[in-house]
Design an enzyme around this catalytic site. Structure first.
Site, PDB file in Angstrom:
ATOM      1  N   ALA A 142     -47.109  -1.519  16.077  1.00  0.00           N
ATOM      2  CA  ALA A 142     -47.724  -0.681  15.048  1.00  0.00           C
ATOM      3  C   ALA A 142     -48.579  -1.539  14.134  1.00  0.00           C
ATOM      4  O   ALA A 142     -48.358  -2.749  13.999  1.00  0.00           O
ATOM      5  CB  ALA A 142     -46.657   0.054  14.241  1.00  0.00           C
ATOM      6  N   ASP A 143     -49.546  -0.898  13.515  1.00  0.00           N
ATOM      7  CA  ASP A 143     -50.348  -1.571  12.498  1.00  0.00           C
ATOM      8  C   ASP A 143     -50.642  -0.558  11.398  1.00  0.00           C
ATOM      9  O   ASP A 143     -50.910   0.615  11.680  1.00  0.00           O
ATOM     10  CB  ASP A 143     -51.653  -2.119  13.073  1.00  0.00           C
ATOM     11  CG  ASP A 143     -52.374  -3.012  12.077  1.00  0.00           C
ATOM     12  OD1 ASP A 143     -51.777  -4.025  11.644  1.00  0.00           O
ATOM     13  OD2 ASP A 143     -53.522  -2.702  11.705  1.00  0.00           O
ATOM     14  N   THR A 144     -50.569  -1.013  10.148  1.00  0.00           N
ATOM     15  CA  THR A 144     -50.802  -0.139   9.000  1.00  0.00           C
ATOM     16  C   THR A 144     -51.905  -0.720   8.132  1.00  0.00           C
ATOM     17  O   THR A 144     -51.918  -1.924   7.853  1.00  0.00           O
ATOM     18  CB  THR A 144     -49.514   0.008   8.163  1.00  0.00           C
ATOM     19  OG1 THR A 144     -48.480   0.567   8.976  1.00  0.00           O
ATOM     20  CG2 THR A 144     -49.740   0.924   6.965  1.00  0.00           C
TER      21      THR A 144
END
Length: 274
Positions: free
Chosen positions: A123-125
């Protein structure tokens, strides 16, 4: 017809049943054990397999633990996360999460000691300041941190995007390859415009937000900066659980289908996986 009624759950043992409602409501909250894991077929199957979270984030680790997968391996990606900010935010966050997943996949698919994983999650935010469209990640210094939070306060509204990538290696793949599913979650966050410079400085000096996109932790002290959110709360923390569960179920079903096609000798000309 016999008058003896068979129990409706005759094959279910006491250990499989959730706690009784009477017990749950009468037991003090501080003494309650964690809830039993979701009895979903996909999750039950994964509990005996290698599942990798390609992230060192303790917040993502905590959120994913709610799915009841007991032995999740934490293997951070070595992708440098240096894609150009000239990309559109959605392109940027999805490309970064994908590179993280592929980086770990490349290393672990040939792990002779542990065997290939059944599932890799990455995931990346990012935080996006609407007025400028700037992509905000982690603050680089105290001065940068202060400037970042002031800009979010003055803009009032900003968006948080998280991209989730789920990869399931295919045993029948020729290359080998994998099934992949992706999703992007968007949440609107409104900062309190009455937050003072003094409060921002005080918050920055707690150092809570140094390792977080946008420079604040919604699940901690950073909530004092926020007036409201519209959308998924855990997306702002770093991993929207509902969306993550959906793509886990999708990718495992797809991997199952493609493996079955491969073992039957069908679908050889299709390019459904990387």
């Amino acid at each position: 017809m016999s008058d003896t009624k068979e129990p409706l759950l005759s094959t279910t043992t006491t250990d499989d049943l959730p706690p009784a409602y009477e017990t749950a409501t009468s037991t003090p909250k501080r003494n309650l054990p964690p809830p039993p894991p979701l009895p979903l077929p996909t999750l039950i199957s994964l509990r005996s397999k290698r599942v990798i979270l390609a992230s060192s984030s303790p917040r993502r680790r905590q959120i994913i633990s709610y799915l009841g997968l007991p032995d999740i391996e934490i293997i951070p990606s070595d992708f440098p996360e240096d894609l150009p900010h000239t990309l559109q935010p959605i392109e940027y966050v999805l490309a970064t999460a994908t590179q993280k997943a592929e980086s770990v996949y490349t290393r672990e698919i040939v792990n002779e000691e542990k065997g290939e994983p059944a599932l890799i999650l990455a995931a990346d935010t990012i935080v996006v300041e609407p007025k400028t469209g700037a992509i905000l990640e982690k603050p680089r210094s105290e001065a940068h941190h202060i400037t970042m939070l002031k800009s979010l306060r003055d803009a009032r509204d900003h968006k948080v995007f998280t991209a989730i990538v789920a990869m399931a290696p295919l045993s029948s793949a020729r290359d080998p390859g994998y099934a992949v599913e992706t999703a992007i979650e968007e949440t609107n966050v409104r900062f309190d415009t009455e937050v003072t410079d003094e409060l921002i400085l005080a918050y920055v000096r707690t150092r809570e937000g140094v390792d977080k996109a946008g420079g604040y932790g919604m699940q901690g002290l950073g909530s004092i900066l926020v007036e409201s959110i519209e959308g998924s709360y855990d997306n702002v923390i770093g991993l929207p659980l509902k969306t993550t569960l959906k793509i886990i179920e999708k990718v495992m079903a797809r991997a199952d289908d493609e493996d079955r096609l491969g073992s039957d000798g069908e679908g050889d000309d299709e390019e459904d996986h990387n």
